[in-house]
Design a protein around this motif. Sequence first.
Motif, PDB file in Angstrom:
ATOM      1  N   LEU A  16       0.837  -1.199   0.000  1.00  0.00           N
ATOM      2  CA  LEU A  16       0.000   0.000   0.000  1.00  0.00           C
ATOM      3  C   LEU A  16       0.873   1.249   0.000  1.00  0.00           C
ATOM      4  CD1 LEU A  16      -2.562  -0.947   2.802  1.00  0.00           C
ATOM      5  CD2 LEU A  16      -2.974  -0.986   0.339  1.00  0.00           C
ATOM      6  N   SER A  31      -5.003   8.792   2.889  1.00  0.00           N
ATOM      7  CA  SER A  31      -5.609   7.464   2.875  1.00  0.00           C
ATOM      8  C   SER A  31      -4.680   6.419   2.288  1.00  0.00           C
ATOM      9  CB  SER A  31      -6.882   7.486   2.024  1.00  0.00           C
ATOM     10  OG  SER A  31      -7.775   8.441   2.510  1.00  0.00           O
ATOM     11  N   THR A  33      -3.923   3.316  -0.007  1.00  0.00           N
ATOM     12  CA  THR A  33      -4.535   2.871  -1.245  1.00  0.00           C
ATOM     13  C   THR A  33      -3.659   1.838  -1.935  1.00  0.00           C
ATOM     14  OG1 THR A  33      -5.539   3.634  -3.309  1.00  0.00           O
ATOM     15  CG2 THR A  33      -3.527   4.740  -2.623  1.00  0.00           C
ATOM     16  N   ILE A  46      -2.912   4.028  -9.374  1.00  0.00           N
ATOM     17  CA  ILE A  46      -3.585   3.959  -8.085  1.00  0.00           C
ATOM     18  C   ILE A  46      -4.967   3.357  -8.274  1.00  0.00           C
ATOM     19  CG2 ILE A  46      -4.520   5.331  -6.193  1.00  0.00           C
ATOM     20  CD1 ILE A  46      -2.264   7.348  -6.797  1.00  0.00           C
ATOM     21  N   TYR A  47      -5.321   2.429  -7.387  1.00  0.00           N
ATOM     22  CA  TYR A  47      -6.646   1.834  -7.421  1.00  0.00           C
ATOM     23  C   TYR A  47      -7.144   1.646  -5.998  1.00  0.00           C
ATOM     24  CZ  TYR A  47      -3.851  -2.392  -6.657  1.00  0.00           C
ATOM     25  OH  TYR A  47      -2.964  -3.309  -6.176  1.00  0.00           O
ATOM     26  N   GLY A  48      -8.419   1.367  -5.871  1.00  0.00           N
ATOM     27  CA  GLY A  48      -8.994   1.137  -4.561  1.00  0.00           C
ATOM     28  C   GLY A  48     -10.458   0.787  -4.663  1.00  0.00           C
ATOM     29  N   ARG A  51     -12.595   4.251  -5.277  1.00  0.00           N
ATOM     30  CA  ARG A  51     -11.917   5.387  -5.887  1.00  0.00           C
ATOM     31  C   ARG A  51     -12.867   6.165  -6.799  1.00  0.00           C
ATOM     32  NH1 ARG A  51      -8.472   6.291 -10.559  1.00  0.00           N
ATOM     33  NH2 ARG A  51      -9.458   4.417 -11.308  1.00  0.00           N
TER      34      ARG A  51
END
Length: 55
Positions: A16, A31, A33, A46-48, A51
């Motif tokens: 992360l 945060s 992520t 970047i992913y989540g 998102r």
Amino acid sequence: MTFTQAEFDYLASRRLVRLATASPDGVLQNSPTGFSCAPETGTLDIYGRARGRDV
């Protein structure tokens, strides 16, 4: 800003990262992520879970 190979190597060893943002009214958010490294393009993707949505 360009990442060095040493920086990509370090990031590749992590699960992360922390993404820090500020809203227009100045509220800060920091945060964890998910992400993936793309040294060939010099980027971090970047992913989540949520998102792009307010949760």
